[in-house]
Scaffold this motif. Sequence first.
Motif, short mmCIF file in Angstrom:
data_model
loop_
_atom_site.label_atom_id
_atom_site.label_comp_id
_atom_site.label_asym_id
_atom_site.label_seq_id
_atom_site.Cartn_x
_atom_site.Cartn_y
_atom_site.Cartn_z
N ILE A 199 0.84 -1.20 0.00
CA ILE A 199 0.00 0.00 0.00
C ILE A 199 0.88 1.25 0.00
N PHE A 200 1.68 1.43 1.04
CA PHE A 200 2.52 2.62 1.14
C PHE A 200 3.55 2.69 0.02
N GLY A 201 4.19 1.54 -0.27
CA GLY A 201 5.21 1.53 -1.32
C GLY A 201 4.62 1.88 -2.67
N ALA A 202 3.44 1.33 -2.99
CA ALA A 202 2.79 1.61 -4.27
C ALA A 202 2.35 3.07 -4.36
N ILE A 203 1.89 3.63 -3.24
CA ILE A 203 1.47 5.03 -3.24
C ILE A 203 2.66 5.94 -3.54
N MET A 204 3.77 5.71 -2.84
CA MET A 204 4.95 6.54 -3.07
C MET A 204 5.57 6.25 -4.44
N GLY A 205 5.51 4.99 -4.88
CA GLY A 205 6.09 4.64 -6.16
C GLY A 205 5.28 5.16 -7.34
N ALA A 206 3.97 5.36 -7.15
CA ALA A 206 3.12 5.86 -8.23
C ALA A 206 3.55 7.25 -8.69
N LYS A 207 4.24 7.97 -7.83
CA LYS A 207 4.70 9.32 -8.18
C LYS A 207 5.73 9.29 -9.31
N PHE A 208 6.34 8.11 -9.55
CA PHE A 208 7.29 7.99 -10.65
C PHE A 208 6.59 7.84 -11.99
N GLY A 209 5.28 7.55 -12.00
CA GLY A 209 4.55 7.40 -13.25
C GLY A 209 4.27 5.96 -13.61
N PRO A 210 3.86 5.69 -14.87
CA PRO A 210 3.50 4.33 -15.30
C PRO A 210 4.64 3.33 -15.20
N ALA A 211 5.87 3.79 -15.07
CA ALA A 211 6.99 2.86 -14.89
C ALA A 211 6.78 1.99 -13.66
N ALA A 212 6.01 2.50 -12.70
CA ALA A 212 5.72 1.73 -11.49
C ALA A 212 4.95 0.45 -11.82
N TYR A 213 4.02 0.52 -12.78
CA TYR A 213 3.27 -0.67 -13.18
C TYR A 213 4.22 -1.75 -13.69
N ILE A 214 5.15 -1.34 -14.55
CA ILE A 214 6.07 -2.31 -15.16
C ILE A 214 6.92 -2.98 -14.09
N TRP A 215 7.41 -2.19 -13.14
CA TRP A 215 8.25 -2.77 -12.08
C TRP A 215 7.45 -3.73 -11.21
N ILE A 216 6.21 -3.37 -10.88
CA ILE A 216 5.39 -4.26 -10.06
C ILE A 216 5.14 -5.57 -10.79
N VAL A 217 4.78 -5.51 -12.07
CA VAL A 217 4.45 -6.72 -12.82
C VAL A 217 5.67 -7.60 -13.03
N LEU A 218 6.72 -7.04 -13.63
CA LEU A 218 7.91 -7.83 -13.94
C LEU A 218 8.65 -8.23 -12.67
N GLY A 219 8.73 -7.29 -11.73
CA GLY A 219 9.41 -7.59 -10.47
C GLY A 219 8.71 -8.69 -9.70
N CYS A 220 7.37 -8.67 -9.71
CA CYS A 220 6.60 -9.67 -8.97
C CYS A 220 6.69 -11.05 -9.61
N ILE A 221 6.46 -11.13 -10.93
CA ILE A 221 6.43 -12.43 -11.62
C ILE A 221 7.80 -13.09 -11.64
N PHE A 222 8.82 -12.32 -12.06
CA PHE A 222 10.14 -12.90 -12.29
C PHE A 222 11.12 -12.72 -11.12
N GLY A 223 10.75 -11.87 -10.17
CA GLY A 223 11.63 -11.62 -9.04
C GLY A 223 11.02 -12.04 -7.71
N GLY A 224 10.04 -11.28 -7.25
CA GLY A 224 9.49 -11.48 -5.91
C GLY A 224 8.84 -12.83 -5.69
N ALA A 225 7.99 -13.27 -6.63
CA ALA A 225 7.30 -14.55 -6.46
C ALA A 225 8.28 -15.72 -6.52
N VAL A 226 9.28 -15.63 -7.40
CA VAL A 226 10.30 -16.66 -7.48
C VAL A 226 11.13 -16.69 -6.20
N HIS A 227 11.50 -15.50 -5.73
CA HIS A 227 12.25 -15.34 -4.48
C HIS A 227 11.50 -15.96 -3.31
N ASP A 228 10.21 -15.67 -3.20
CA ASP A 228 9.41 -16.18 -2.08
C ASP A 228 9.21 -17.69 -2.19
#
Length: 485
Positions: free
Chosen positions: A67-96
């Motif tokens: 919640i907080f991270g996405a709110i602050m990250g949204a200030k960077f613009g649509p690049a935040a969507y790309i990081w959430i999607v790619l980071g989650c699928i190929f990074g965070g979910a694999v990591h977890d």
Amino acid sequence: MISFFISIIALVLGYLIYGKFVEKVFAPDPGRPTPAVTKADGIDFIAMPSWKVFMIQFLNIAGTGPIFGAIMGAKFGPAAYIWIVLGCIFGGAVHDYFSGMLSLRHGGASLPDLIGIYLGKRAKTVMLCFSVLLLVLVGAVFVYSPAVILKDMAGNGSNTAFMIWAGIIFVYYIIATMLPIDKIIGRIYPLFAVTLIFMAIALLVGLIVKMPQIPEFWDGLQNRTQTWGGKGQPIWPYMFVTIACGAISGFHATQSPLMARCLGNEKLGRPVFYGSMITEGLVALVWAAVSSYFFFGGGAAEVGGTFADAAPTVVTKVSRSWLGLLGSILALCGVVAAPITSGDTALRSARLIIADFLKLEQKTVAKRLAISIPLFSVAALLLWFNIANEDGFNIIWRYFGWANQTLAVFTLWAVTVFLARGRKGAYYLMTLLPACLMTAVSVTYLCIAQIGFNLPPGWNRWIGAVVIILSLTLFFRWKYTQARK
């Protein structure tokens, strides 16, 4: 909104397609006894229903992060969507997933033990100190923020009221950390997890009804932090540290072993570990879209906010405006209950990590207290630092953000070694590339951030490129050496 919907679909497909591929690479064995059965102790090793384990894992790793991270990250613009999607699928979910499954395979081992197995004894010692420090930071940070909100909601903004609320939260931490995991965590946390999910769904419905005009991918991925009056922090690496939960977070690797000790079947790993991270990514996407509307689409004026509003304020104003009385209740759960639950599981993880290192059994209350009392004392000192220093909370939060992503670096490299040693083919690439990326994020942030060496921000790309090249070189040199042996 089209970019937002594309991102939602991508996350779901990521779970269905890439999640199955990751599971196939690990090859879980449904007939293999899990630590919840072989080491059952009635305290930390307890087999629980899979739906309950999923809910607890989701709440443990989420808290207010997506919640907080996405709110602050949204200030960077649509690049935040790309990081959430790619980071989650190929990074965070694999990591977890791998941190949880490797813990399962090694008898419910904690993160430092896993690091020691794959990266060596020195790395284990470093990780022991590093992870305990991070978990205590989480405990202190997640006492401070809910205590501040609770005293304000009670209409008493005095330091005395703050100390009373902080004391109440600390007492709860002690009780939750000491009791068997199925007594409080197993009974209450699934309810809070449902609340977080319901809140995200309600806001998603609000977005669909409003269909606001917000920045899209084709509008450009340029840094938008300056447009709302910010300092214009560069996307690399600040966005990758700001949005941790929801993309990739090292803190999660300390929580996965908690649930690895409660799973009754290895086949449940994908829905519990990979699935809970994808769910967190969906929550982060919803809040990123809501915040994009808040900062760039006129949403701030609609709910009586400003561009300078902090993340907790955005949550409260949006929830109350869009969801009414129910929104106020959900905001309370999201901003107060969620960090408290993450804080107590963080301290529980710290207790177990130290107990594993000292080889101290935890069935006896006295032995649990022997570890818990020093931990809570350090957390209390950090809390006092928050109170005594005007900018204390922000200072600790910055160190927490960097430490969080650095922890992910250690975990990803350990999993990469596991894949390089134990699997034929180039499956190690699935964690090697995220490991190199996060190593570059961590080092670059430390170099240019104020909490680090404060080098010129314009050096960020060069530092990142050098770190990635160096990381790849050292890995393939190690792999070549291992092949010759």
